[in-house]
Design a protein around this motif. Structure first.
Motif, PDB file in Angstrom:
ATOM      1  N   GLY A   1       4.579   7.865   1.184  1.00 16.19           N
ATOM      2  CA  GLY A   1       5.389   6.719   1.597  1.00 16.19           C
ATOM      3  C   GLY A   1       4.681   5.445   1.170  1.00 16.19           C
ATOM      4  O   GLY A   1       3.498   5.474   0.795  1.00 16.19           O
ATOM      5  N   GLN A   2       5.376   4.316   1.245  1.00 11.73           N
ATOM      6  CA  GLN A   2       4.825   3.074   0.702  1.00 11.73           C
ATOM      7  C   GLN A   2       5.403   1.873   1.428  1.00 11.73           C
ATOM      8  O   GLN A   2       6.598   1.829   1.718  1.00 11.73           O
TER       9      GLN A   2
ATOM     10  N   VAL B   1       3.437   7.976   8.729  1.00 11.46           N
ATOM     11  CA  VAL B   1       4.031   6.711   9.175  1.00 11.46           C
ATOM     12  C   VAL B   1       3.075   5.987  10.131  1.00 11.46           C
ATOM     13  O   VAL B   1       2.918   4.767  10.079  1.00 11.46           O
ATOM     14  N   SER B   2       2.406   6.755  10.995  1.00  7.38           N
ATOM     15  CA  SER B   2       1.442   6.159  11.917  1.00  7.38           C
ATOM     16  C   SER B   2       0.299   5.492  11.157  1.00  7.38           C
ATOM     17  O   SER B   2      -0.104   4.367  11.475  1.00  7.38           O
ATOM     18  N   ARG B   3      -0.195   6.176  10.125  1.00  9.51           N
ATOM     19  CA  ARG B   3      -1.291   5.598   9.322  1.00  9.51           C
ATOM     20  C   ARG B   3      -0.825   4.342   8.586  1.00  9.51           C
ATOM     21  O   ARG B   3      -1.574   3.355   8.470  1.00  9.51           O
TER      22      ARG B   3
ATOM     23  N   ARG C   1       0.842  -1.191   0.000  1.00 13.33           N
ATOM     24  CA  ARG C   1       0.000   0.000   0.000  1.00 13.33           C
ATOM     25  C   ARG C   1       0.886   1.252   0.000  1.00 13.33           C
ATOM     26  O   ARG C   1       2.001   1.246   0.526  1.00 13.33           O
ATOM     27  N   ALA C   2       0.363   2.321  -0.597  1.00 11.36           N
ATOM     28  CA  ALA C   2       1.042   3.611  -0.564  1.00 11.36           C
ATOM     29  C   ALA C   2       0.145   4.610   0.168  1.00 11.36           C
ATOM     30  O   ALA C   2      -1.077   4.387   0.298  1.00 11.36           O
ATOM     31  N   PHE C   3       0.756   5.703   0.613  1.00  9.39           N
ATOM     32  CA  PHE C   3       0.030   6.673   1.436  1.00  9.39           C
ATOM     33  C   PHE C   3       0.369   8.073   0.953  1.00  9.39           C
ATOM     34  O   PHE C   3       1.538   8.403   0.736  1.00  9.39           O
ATOM     35  N   LEU C   4      -0.664   8.880   0.796  1.00 11.04           N
ATOM     36  CA  LEU C   4      -0.485  10.247   0.317  1.00 11.04           C
ATOM     37  C   LEU C   4      -1.106  11.196   1.331  1.00 11.04           C
ATOM     38  O   LEU C   4      -2.292  11.089   1.655  1.00 11.04           O
TER      39      LEU C   4
ATOM     40  N   THR D   1       7.238  -6.416   6.637  1.00 12.70           N
ATOM     41  CA  THR D   1       7.260  -5.563   5.456  1.00 12.70           C
ATOM     42  C   THR D   1       8.024  -4.281   5.750  1.00 12.70           C
ATOM     43  O   THR D   1       8.143  -3.854   6.905  1.00 12.70           O
ATOM     44  N   GLU D   2       8.533  -3.662   4.674  1.00 16.34           N
ATOM     45  CA  GLU D   2       9.328  -2.444   4.807  1.00 16.34           C
ATOM     46  C   GLU D   2       8.526  -1.227   4.370  1.00 16.34           C
ATOM     47  O   GLU D   2       7.886  -1.230   3.323  1.00 16.34           O
ATOM     48  N   LEU D   3       8.580  -0.180   5.175  1.00 19.16           N
ATOM     49  CA  LEU D   3       8.032   1.119   4.807  1.00 19.16           C
ATOM     50  C   LEU D   3       9.169   1.933   4.205  1.00 19.16           C
ATOM     51  O   LEU D   3      10.174   2.184   4.869  1.00 19.16           O
ATOM     52  N   ALA D   4       9.024   2.310   2.957  1.00 17.19           N
ATOM     53  CA  ALA D   4      10.135   2.964   2.259  1.00 17.19           C
ATOM     54  C   ALA D   4       9.653   4.211   1.532  1.00 17.19           C
ATOM     55  O   ALA D   4       8.454   4.422   1.328  1.00 17.19           O
TER      56      ALA D   4
END
Length: 262
Positions: free
Chosen positions: A180-181, A211-213, A166-169, A190-193
């Motif tokens: 972020g994704q 990052v919290s979301r 998932r990605a986040f805007l 999983t990695e948040l990158a």
């Protein structure tokens, strides 16, 4: 498999899912299908690296040169402690050192962020223009002042990558300001990158809220460990507010002949 090994294996899995894999034992090179950006093409060791690696390193250079890419390594130092010396001797320079941090349900701390902030979760069903906004925002966040153009091919590739991730805007008053994704989960990890906030919007808690979301979404999808890497202490403190804790360090090595990148 301990936590550090688990994180490195998750990185290998994410790279295999997104890029073309080229084995050159005891390494594997991962190449983006169309983008030559230095950060999207790199090598990860297959495991501990010992013995004479000169021929393998020579072959890797050939593979990168054939694709007109810059030879680059990124890996967990503790799992290949002798590799840094080998790379230095083979004509590489250390590009960066990063802190690898992890968050679990037990350490996670929700963070709301400023008023007027909205956060959108992007999936394979998201509108293409929303995904384009995400791509432009994250690229500008990493390259302030540069003019960024995102083509249809990149939008399509990003949507493909969201099949299991998932990605986040993040938007302020409707304007995209951060993104972020997280990659496809592998064995509960999983990695948040690619977390990036536009320069003029930093220092307001927007990145922490994003990052919290992302952590909330990852844990709702069965992820047990969400991790990321950060080069700056400032960003590390931001992630600590959400419940990330230092685990180990990563090293990034690049061809010494390559120009420095911001």
């Amino acid at each position: 498999m301990n936590l550090i090994e688990r994180l490195q294996e998750s990185m290998r899995h994410a790279a295999r899912e997104r890029y073309t894999s080229v084995p050159v034992p005891p390494f594997t090179a991962y190449f983006h299908p169309f983008d030559a950006m230095v950060y999207l093409n790199y090598v990860i060791p297959d495991g501990p690296v010992t013995g004479d690696t000169r021929e393998a390193l020579r072959k890797l250079r050939t593979e990168f040169e054939a694709r007109q890419r810059v030879p680059r390594f990124e890996y967990v130092d503790a799992l290949a402690p002798e590799l840094a010396g080998m790379l230095s001797a083979a004509g590489y320079r250390q590009e960066a050192e990063a802190r690898l941090m992890a968050c679990t349900r037990d350490t996670y701390v929700p963070f709301k962020g400023p008023e007027r902030l909205t956060l959108t979760v992007l999936s394979p069903d998201s509108p293409r223009e929303e995904v384009r906004d995400f791509c432009v925002t994250t690229r500008q966040g990493f390259s302030p002042g540069e003019t960024v153009t995102v083509g249809d091919e990149e939008v399509s590739k990003t949507l493909e990558d969201l099949k299991d991730g998932r990605a986040f805007l993040a938007r302020m008053d409707g304007r995209p300001v951060s993104g972020g994704q997280f990659s496809s989960p592998h064995q509960g990890t999983t990695e948040l990158a690619g977390v990036a906030t536009l320069q003029e919007w930093r220092g307001r808690g927007i990145g922490a809220a994003l990052v919290s979301r992302a952590a909330e979404e990852a844990f709702s999808r069965g992820v047990e460990v969400l991790f990321l890497s950060t080069i700056t202490e400032e960003a590390g403190r931001l992630y600590e507010r959400v419940g990330f804790r230092f685990v180990t360090r990563m090293l990034f090595y690049v061809d010494a002949a390559a120009p420095a990148h911001g």
